[in-house]
Write a protein that holds these residues in place. Structure first.
Motif, PDB file in Angstrom:
ATOM      1  N   PHE A  31       0.794  -1.233   0.000  1.00  0.00           N
ATOM      2  CA  PHE A  31       0.000   0.000   0.000  1.00  0.00           C
ATOM      3  C   PHE A  31       0.827   1.284   0.000  1.00  0.00           C
ATOM      4  N   GLY A  32       2.156   1.190  -0.083  1.00  0.00           N
ATOM      5  CA  GLY A  32       2.979   2.392  -0.058  1.00  0.00           C
ATOM      6  C   GLY A  32       3.011   3.054   1.310  1.00  0.00           C
ATOM      7  N   PHE A  33       2.724   2.276   2.372  1.00  0.00           N
ATOM      8  CA  PHE A  33       2.702   2.822   3.728  1.00  0.00           C
ATOM      9  C   PHE A  33       4.123   2.893   4.283  1.00  0.00           C
ATOM     10  N   MET A  93      -2.970  -1.181  -6.527  1.00  0.00           N
ATOM     11  CA  MET A  93      -2.268  -0.819  -7.747  1.00  0.00           C
ATOM     12  C   MET A  93      -1.577   0.542  -7.650  1.00  0.00           C
ATOM     13  N   ALA A  94      -2.316   1.552  -7.189  1.00  0.00           N
ATOM     14  CA  ALA A  94      -1.780   2.920  -7.172  1.00  0.00           C
ATOM     15  C   ALA A  94      -1.199   3.319  -5.818  1.00  0.00           C
ATOM     16  N   LYS A  95      -1.644   2.644  -4.754  1.00  0.00           N
ATOM     17  CA  LYS A  95      -1.129   2.932  -3.401  1.00  0.00           C
ATOM     18  C   LYS A  95      -1.348   4.388  -3.003  1.00  0.00           C
ATOM     19  N   LEU A  96      -2.489   4.941  -3.429  1.00  0.00           N
ATOM     20  CA  LEU A  96      -2.813   6.337  -3.146  1.00  0.00           C
ATOM     21  C   LEU A  96      -4.048   6.397  -2.236  1.00  0.00           C
ATOM     22  N   PRO A  97      -4.197   7.444  -1.425  1.00  0.00           N
ATOM     23  CA  PRO A  97      -5.304   7.523  -0.455  1.00  0.00           C
ATOM     24  C   PRO A  97      -6.607   8.053  -1.045  1.00  0.00           C
ATOM     25  N   GLU A 307      -1.600   3.913 -12.792  1.00  0.00           N
ATOM     26  CA  GLU A 307      -2.259   2.812 -12.094  1.00  0.00           C
ATOM     27  C   GLU A 307      -3.630   3.235 -11.563  1.00  0.00           C
ATOM     28  N   ALA A 308      -3.740   4.484 -11.099  1.00  0.00           N
ATOM     29  CA  ALA A 308      -5.028   4.999 -10.630  1.00  0.00           C
ATOM     30  C   ALA A 308      -6.024   5.060 -11.776  1.00  0.00           C
TER      31      ALA A 308
END
Length: 456
Positions: A31-33, A93-97, A307-308
């Motif tokens: 998740f890109g955390f 996929m995008a790891k964005l919030p 990805e988003a």
């Protein structure tokens, strides 16, 4: 909102130009955390906040789409599932919030333009959405979306967004019988029936809550209006009602595609209109949200934006199969970002809440159409913000923008607004000798629009 920001992907690095996987935590890889700068609790709260802010779609989307004759309980399941799938895809996929759900605007396009104004059945409309989703997948895969996006003049992009907002607000007023059909004046103010009173209350409550910056104001407004509707007799509470139940069946609308009469210029233009609105909506929202999170690079690139876009395209295709309208990224994600959400863990939380909501269908299906009027009108208020970016001092720019907005409302059609807006832009620029401001795409579209109006 600057939609001219470069939107090519730029992978995040560790400052050395490398992207080492070794040593990364599972949450970082998935998740890109980043545990050095982020907290799990903050991400979870941010996800809950985003869900609460956008959960009105669970009531509004079935209310709008069911006007076509589609099964409302099945639409609730489709809405929740499509939102969960698209948002979970975005998380991984995008790891964005950010969060995704059926678009406010494209659901109106589906119900009021395609099914009512243009005469398509809802089964045919779902087939069109399926094709649009596949095309969106392809143009995202081959990065063609930027070419289409930037072929449309900036002022028309802003006008399309504002026009859709006005159209959505008009639908909200109409659904509450605040605005009704009148023989002498076409439209007029309705009488103060219980439905009308409930709609006015919903709009005032939502507006006051939003003005006071209450989080989840649209959702709270819908619930409050639903409760007010009980003594008014507008909200009908079934005997033995329970707020919890097993998920409603999708069978009445699942994969109910009808491709009869599919190959025509009219259908081609509808697909193009859907693509245009979807591209503007998604890209504009992604750029705005990326700027709020502070992840935009100095050269204007946004990490993982491709990805988003891909999760949006896959979500749209899945939504059509499930029986729902086109998916888009929600600007309400900004509420979660304001709470500190910075990774895909926020969107994972939103997706999980949409899955939990599947068990609460009786609660959401209890909501009368008039109770959603506040949300529809306030969405229109938020979208009209685009008008301030239109270059009103130049009539050759202001006139097409105005035509775009007013024809969407008066023709009760987003597609007609886009068509007349582009046509008027090409004509006025040509007649004032400003040929350099036109491009081949605009000219070709204008010719297709004229052919459609003559033979459609």
């Amino acid at each position: 909102m600057n939609t001219d920001t470069i939107i090519t992907s730029a992978p995040a690095t560790d400052g050395t130009g490398q992207q080492p996987e070794a040593g990364k935590s599972l949450l970082m890889r998935l998740f890109g955390f980043d545990p050095r700068t982020m907290k799990v609790r903050t991400e979870l709260i941010a996800g809950a906040t985003t869900f609460l802010t956008m959960s009105y779609i669970l009531a509004v989307n079935p209310a709008i789409l069911s006007t076509t004759g589609m099964d409302k309980p099945a639409l609730f399941t489709a809405t929740a599932l499509a939102s969960a799938i698209a948002t979970l895809l975005l998380a991984f996929m995008a790891k964005l919030p950010f969060a995704q759900a059926p678009s406010m605007g494209l659901n109106a396009f589906f119900a009021y333009t395609m099914c009512q104004a243009m005469g398509y059945s809802w089964q045919q409309s779902l087939a069109i959405l399926l094709i649009e989703g596949v095309v969106f997948l392809l143009i995202t895969l081959f990065n063609i979306r930027e070419v289409i996006l930037y072929s449309i003049p900036r002022n028309l992009r802003y006008a399309i967004s504002a026009g859709i907002g006005m159209f959505i607000a008009f639908i909200g007023l109409k659904n509450a019988d605040i605005i009704v059909a009148k023989e002498g004046t076409f439209v007029g103010l309705g009488t103060f029936t219980p439905t009308c009173i409930l709609g006015i209350a919903a709009i005032l409550i939502s507006g006051i809550l939003m003005a006071r910056n209450v989080k989840g104001s649209l959702f709270i407004g819908i619930i409050a209006a639903t409760l007010i509707g009980l003594p008014l007799g507008v909200t009908q509470l079934p005997e033995g009602w329970s707020p919890v139940s097993m998920p409603q069946s999708l069978s009445p609308i699942f994969c109910k595609f009808d491709f009869a009469g599919f190959f025509s210029i009219k259908t081609l233009l509808v697909i193009f209109s859907l693509l245009i609105v979807n591209i503007f909506d998604t890209v504009g929202t992604l750029v705005g949200l990326a700027q709020k999170t502070g992840i935009v690079k100095p050269d204007g690139t946004i990490p993982h934006v491709s990805e988003a876009m891909m999760s949006d395209a896959i979500g749209t295709t899945c939504a059509a199969a499930l029986g729902s309208s086109t998916i888009t990224t929600y600007i309400e994600s900004a509420s979660g970002i304001a709470e500190g959400g910075r990774s895909g863990l926020t969107s994972l939380t939103v997706g999980a809440f949409f899955l939990i909501a599947l068990l609460l269908s009786p609660l959401f299906l209890l909501i009368p159409g008039a109770a959603t009027s506040g949300a529809l009108v306030m969405v229109g208020v938020l979208m009209i913000d685009s008008v301030k970016h239109i270059e009103l001092n130049d009539v050759s720019e202001a006139f097409p923008a105005f035509i775009t907005m007013i024809t969407m409302v008066l023709c009760y059609s987003i597609a007609d607004g886009i068509c007349f807006g582009i046509l008027s832009y090409v004509i006025i620029k040509a007649c004032t000798g400003k040929w350099k401001e036109l491009n081949a795409t605009l000219v070709i579209l204008s010719i297709l629009f004229i052919i459609n109006f003559i033979y459609g």
